[in-house]
Scaffold this active site. Sequence first.
Site, PDB file in Angstrom:
ATOM      1  CE  LYS A 163      30.266  41.357  38.856  1.00  0.00           C
ATOM      2  NZ  LYS A 163      30.396  41.944  37.497  1.00  0.00           N
ATOM      3  NE  ARG A 220      27.199  37.929  32.308  1.00  0.00           N
ATOM      4  CZ  ARG A 220      27.429  38.357  32.345  1.00  0.00           C
ATOM      5  NH1 ARG A 220      28.781  37.661  32.939  1.00  0.00           N
ATOM      6  NH2 ARG A 220      27.985  39.325  32.818  1.00  0.00           N
ATOM      7  CE1 TYR A 257      47.314  14.065  51.041  1.00  0.00           C
ATOM      8  CE2 TYR A 257      47.268  15.923  50.506  1.00  0.00           C
ATOM      9  CZ  TYR A 257      46.408  15.201  51.431  1.00  0.00           C
ATOM     10  OH  TYR A 257      45.803  15.213  52.660  1.00  0.00           O
ATOM     11  CG  MET A 312      41.305  22.166  52.649  1.00  0.00           C
ATOM     12  SD  MET A 312      40.578  21.352  53.414  1.00  0.00           S
ATOM     13  CE  MET A 312      39.327  20.207  52.039  1.00  0.00           C
TER      14      MET A 312
HETATM   15  C1  LIG Z   1      31.078  42.007  36.800  1.00  0.00           C
HETATM   16  C2  LIG Z   1      30.134  43.718  35.675  1.00  0.00           C
HETATM   17  C3  LIG Z   1      31.130  44.591  35.669  1.00  0.00           C
HETATM   18  C4  LIG Z   1      32.433  44.680  35.972  1.00  0.00           C
HETATM   19  O1  LIG Z   1      32.874  44.379  34.878  1.00  0.00           O
HETATM   20  P1  LIG Z   1      35.069  44.783  35.248  1.00  0.00           P
HETATM   21  O2  LIG Z   1      35.124  43.246  33.962  1.00  0.00           O
HETATM   22  O3  LIG Z   1      35.452  43.348  36.588  1.00  0.00           O
HETATM   23  O4  LIG Z   1      35.031  45.931  35.278  1.00  0.00           O
HETATM   24  C5  LIG Z   1      30.684  45.333  35.287  1.00  0.00           C
HETATM   25  N1  LIG Z   1      29.137  45.550  34.367  1.00  0.00           N
HETATM   26  C6  LIG Z   1      28.599  44.460  34.582  1.00  0.00           C
HETATM   27  C7  LIG Z   1      27.058  43.787  34.487  1.00  0.00           C
HETATM   28  C8  LIG Z   1      29.121  43.489  35.477  1.00  0.00           C
HETATM   29  O5  LIG Z   1      28.370  41.633  35.677  1.00  0.00           O
END
Ligand SMILES: *Cc1c(COP(=O)(O)O)cnc(C)c1O
Length: 351
Positions: free
Chosen positions: A42, A135, A251, A299
């Site tokens: 992701k 979550r 800055y 920036m």
């Molecule tokens: C992002 C994610 C992972 C990977 O987690 P890491 O801490 O980066 O190893 C695994 N499972 C889910 C559901 C995630 O959202």
Amino acid sequence: MSVPTIEISSPLRIRLDGDALVGNWRWLDARSGSAACGAALKANGYGLGAREVATRLADAGCRDFFVATWAEAQALLPVIDGAALSVLHGVRADDMAFAVGSRARPVLNTSEQVRRWREASGGPCDVMVDTGMNRLGVSATDVADGLLDGLEIETLMTHLASADEDLPVNGLQRDALTDLRGKTSARRLSVANSAGICLGDSYALDLTRPGIALYGGVPRMEAAGDIRQVVAIETQILQRRRVAAGDMVGYNGTFRATRAMELAILNLGYADGYLRCFSGTGYALAGGHELPVIGRVSMDLTAICIDTCSDLHEGDWVEIGYDLPDAAMRSGLSQYELLTGLGQRYARVWS
Ligand SMILES: *Cc1c(COP(=O)(O)O)cnc(C)c1O
């Protein structure tokens, strides 16, 4: 008349070590025992470039990939022929046209998503169960009450809230998932992210889902020394300048020189993910010297002190100190933020 396109090189780059990436996956795979070891891709492979990462890990034998959204899935499907791809955020109504008939599977998170997928006869899916993180995920009670009946489930998973800490809640979350073994059609159970893999054999179950450790993050001390850095950040010097005692730099003049100094102004700033929390704490590397960041990060620009490097000139490249655990400590950012914040202006160069 068409104007020929001229390639413009980038003044900043991320050097990516493909051997380290694959080595990290192999280490996590070995620590996963008999469980399959997947990979979270992701957020563009945590900022490294999802397609490049996916290609290398698929070649190494990884068969289970995870993204957050269907747009991410669409971009990756062509490069992971034959491997499974799960979409962690499940399916919104707007996703269905692409999702139904796609080779990728949704990870269903809510009763509404379950209903939507079942009504569309969407085919194989994964399901997230919430076991205390609050979550994403359906509740274990809803699962016990038959919410998932009739679904063709590949992987039933949950996510650990505190796997980077030694807390009883880790075992409780795992047990809440394994209590559901045999109560759904799921072929596999999965609980461990990178830190979860480090917690030990009893967390591997049937499939692990590492992300950060693939990319060089050290999620727990068990991984220190084995997980290798994948990313090195390099940037070009835009200007070399001398400041006198009393001069201010950057800055708001947050730095005022107490002596004459040699500075280099770098082609890097907070728009590149090099955030202002590196002001006064970050450093660059050249010729074995640590060159501290001076004043406030802007920036697009950052100043470093190069008193020790008379041979550094405009146009030369320096490396930015970006060892993930160390940079996290200096900046107060997480190792995840350090990677996923890297912007689009870098050339990403794999070796
Ligand atoms: C992002 C994610 C992972 C990977 O987690 P890491 O801490 O980066 O190893 C695994 N499972 C889910 C559901 C995630 O959202």
